[in-house]
Design an enzyme around this catalytic site. Structure first.
Site, short mmCIF file in Angstrom:
data_model
loop_
_atom_site.label_atom_id
_atom_site.label_comp_id
_atom_site.label_asym_id
_atom_site.label_seq_id
_atom_site.Cartn_x
_atom_site.Cartn_y
_atom_site.Cartn_z
N HIS A 1 9.68 -7.92 -3.45
CA HIS A 1 9.33 -6.50 -3.37
C HIS A 1 8.27 -6.26 -2.31
CE1 HIS A 1 6.46 -8.06 -6.46
NE2 HIS A 1 5.59 -7.26 -5.89
N HIS B 1 0.93 -5.04 -0.47
CA HIS B 1 1.32 -6.44 -0.34
C HIS B 1 2.83 -6.58 -0.26
CE1 HIS B 1 1.30 -6.05 -4.86
NE2 HIS B 1 2.37 -6.82 -4.79
N GLU C 1 2.02 -11.99 -2.02
CA GLU C 1 2.21 -12.43 -3.40
C GLU C 1 3.37 -13.43 -3.40
OE1 GLU C 1 3.48 -9.27 -6.02
OE2 GLU C 1 3.00 -10.41 -7.82
CO CO Z 1 3.60 -7.35 -6.45
#
Ligand code: CO
Length: 134
Positions: free
Chosen positions: A7, A79, A130
């Site tokens: 994502h 992020h 991440e």
């Molecule tokens: Co995230």
């Protein structure tokens, strides 16, 4: 080592307004808001054919995205999340190469119920990264 883009997370001040943009203007499927007090955010998931966008709104006083929104008042990309098969192996390889892992360095359970880690933006082209084990 990294696999799919899981994502892209976008920090917003007004989750309802951001939801309307993605659902009504852009025509995407958007989930109901999900409060995540342990991460200091409320999240909605925007489902795209090949990945997801997560819209993050601050939740609580100590939200990790409050400072980001002070600097980026219209919101912005917070992020990106890449999938890895083995998060411990990935962490150990990155640390051995000098990358900084944020927090305790131990994986936490993220928004999707899977172990995640965050890597220092200064080590990754100015972008908070991440890693999520899938
Ligand atoms: Co995230």
């Amino acid at each position: 080592m990294i696999g799919r883009l899981n994502h892209v997370a976008i920090a917003v001040k007004d989750l309802a307004a951001a939801t309307a943009i993605y659902r009504d203007t852009l025509g995407a499927k958007v989930s109901a808001p999900l409060p995540q007090p342990e991460h200091g955010v409320t999240v909605v998931f925007v489902e795209l054919p090949n990945t997801k966008v997560e819209l993050l709104e601050p939740l609580g006083e100590a939200s990790t995205i409050a400072g980001f929104l002070e600097k980026n008042s219209s919101g912005g990309i917070h992020h990106v999340c890449y999938e890895v098969e083995d998060i411990i192996a990935a962490r150990d390889k990155l640390k051995a190469e000098g990358a900084r892992v944020l927090g305790s360095g131990e994986p936490k359970i993220g928004a999707h119920g899977k172990p995640v880690l965050f890597l220092h933006p200064k080590d990754f082209c100015g972008t908070l990264v991440e890693l999520e084990q899938v």
